[in-house]
Design a protein around this motif. Structure first.
Motif, PDB file in Angstrom:
ATOM      1  N   PHE A 177       0.715  -1.477   0.147  1.00 42.29           N
ATOM      2  CA  PHE A 177      -0.513  -0.053  -0.244  1.00 42.29           C
ATOM      3  C   PHE A 177       0.957   1.385   0.067  1.00 42.29           C
ATOM      4  CE2 PHE A 177      -3.872  -2.181   2.271  1.00 42.29           C
ATOM      5  CZ  PHE A 177      -3.858  -3.408   1.109  1.00 42.29           C
ATOM      6  N   LEU A 187      -8.217   4.356   2.763  1.00 44.57           N
ATOM      7  CA  LEU A 187      -8.143   2.833   3.635  1.00 44.57           C
ATOM      8  C   LEU A 187      -8.836   2.140   4.732  1.00 44.57           C
ATOM      9  CD1 LEU A 187      -4.156   3.714   5.184  1.00 44.57           C
ATOM     10  CD2 LEU A 187      -4.684   1.673   3.621  1.00 44.57           C
ATOM     11  N   GLY A 230     -11.164   0.884   1.551  1.00 45.37           N
ATOM     12  CA  GLY A 230     -10.577  -0.482   1.307  1.00 45.37           C
ATOM     13  C   GLY A 230     -10.703  -1.260   2.468  1.00 45.37           C
ATOM     14  N   ILE A 264      -6.366  -1.431  -4.534  1.00 43.36           N
ATOM     15  CA  ILE A 264      -6.074  -1.805  -3.149  1.00 43.36           C
ATOM     16  C   ILE A 264      -7.237  -2.958  -2.932  1.00 43.36           C
ATOM     17  CG2 ILE A 264      -6.575  -1.160  -0.553  1.00 43.36           C
ATOM     18  CD1 ILE A 264      -4.891   1.434  -0.904  1.00 43.36           C
ATOM     19  N   ASP A 295      -6.119  -6.672  -2.134  1.00 47.25           N
ATOM     20  CA  ASP A 295      -6.623  -7.524  -1.130  1.00 47.25           C
ATOM     21  C   ASP A 295      -7.215  -8.998  -1.680  1.00 47.25           C
ATOM     22  OD1 ASP A 295      -7.307  -7.501   1.583  1.00 47.25           O
ATOM     23  OD2 ASP A 295      -9.292  -8.082   1.231  1.00 47.25           O
TER      24      ASP A 295
END
Length: 331
Positions: free
Chosen positions: A90, A108, A111, A206, A210
């Motif tokens: 990240f 974030l 995300g 992101i 993941d």
């Protein structure tokens, strides 16, 4: 799934409440840069909340509560340690897209919210698959050996272009994207057209990365527990604190360049642990191939797994700091 429906509902309600509290209290939208002290404080809070939940499992879980609490801790530690490596990815993504530190927490947050949804789907699907086809755990074990080995051969100097992500390329074809940042906004109106900003593109990267992270971490957690509730909650509690942990690690990222080797050892360990418990299927496969393997069943106790994972993680972090400092001194 072993627990009543209300237990699952209560858990997800608590998760939503914690996400809202995190958004309100930590890294207020675009107002300031998150400093290391604030990040460390929130990281400590999230770890404390996770330990409280572990105590709840120990006191109230209906079947083998002590064992399930140990499984939760082991799963939490596996996910947390693997997530640390993901956070460095990240860091690279934010640097590539030129996203200022004070806007990173917005990406974030969403995300992590997306990761919670994806992980829940993956874990429920994985649990159903394991319950019906137990031999799948053997494939999980082999895959973990492969990914653990990759940790030792991956070239850190090889940089990839996040914009070559297949989802990003598809999105750019169907939706206009501006190359200019607009603060914390994901979308803007410009000349009568609605455009996505680089902040939203970073969020897309992101979310898709993941998925790759989950392919590693979820099978690893299944190595210490087959109870869906334990696998899910340990995974989600580890993810919930990632936003704070990111800002805590970002300041000291240069000192953890050797952490990946410790993570590789952890993945190989849990892969071997999983295969040792699959002796029945391995022996059956050997028989089909004309081999008399006669492999014994070996079950590694959860406390031993917890000790090995924690020990390897701490040792790899300490060695990273020591070796990196020596490297800096030598120039």
């Amino acid at each position: 799934m072993g627990l009543p429906l209300w237990a699952w509902i209560v858990f997800y309600v608590l998760v939503l409440l914690m996400l809202v509290a995190d958004l309100k209290m930590f890294g207020r939208k675009g107002q300031h840069e998150v400093n290391v002290k604030e990040a460390l404080q929130m990281t400590a809070v999230w770890i404390g909340v996770s330990l409280v939940f572990c105590a709840v499992i120990y006191l109230f879980y209906p079947v083998e509560p002590h064992e399930k609490a140990m499984e939760f801790l082991a799963g939490y530690l596996i996910e947390k340690s693997l997530s640390m490596d993901n956070l460095f990815v990240f860091l690279m993504l934010f640097s590539f897209f030129g996203i200022e530190r004070k806007y990173q927490h917005e990406v974030l947050f969403w995300g992590i919210f997306g990761a919670l949804v994806l992980r829940s789907i993956f874990i429920f699907a994985g649990a159903a698959m394991v319950e019906r086809f137990e031999w799948v755990l053997g494939l999980f074990g082999l895959f973990l050996l492969y990914t653990g080995g990759k940790m030792f051969t991956h070239d850190e100097d090889t940089q990839t272009d996040p914009t070559q992500n297949i989802i990003v390329q598809w999105f750019r074809k169907v939706y206009p994207v501006t190359e200019k940042m607009h603060g914390e906004r994901f979308f803007i109106m410009e000349n009568g057209r609605r455009l996505a900003t680089p902040l939203f593109v970073a969020l897309l990267v992101i979310e898709t990365t993941d998925v790759a992270f989950a392919v590693d971490s979820i099978p690893a957690v299944f190595s210490v527990s087959r109870a869906p509730f334990i696998v899910l909650t340990s995974n989600i509690f580890a993810i919930l604190g990632l936003r704070a942990l990111y800002f805590a690690l970002a300041a000291v990222a240069k000192y953890f360049t050797y952490l990946k080797y410790g993570l590789g050892i952890i993945l190989i360990f849990v892969g071997v642990k999983m295969l040792l418990a699959m002796n029945e299927y391995i022996n059956a496969l050997g028989t089909l191939l004309g081999l008399n393997l006669n492999m014994p069943h070996i079950e590694v106790p959860t406390p031993v797994s917890l000790a090995v994972i924690f020990g390897v993680l701490v040792l790899s972090m300490l060695l990273s700091v020591v070796l990196t400092r020596q490297k800096i001194k030598l120039g």
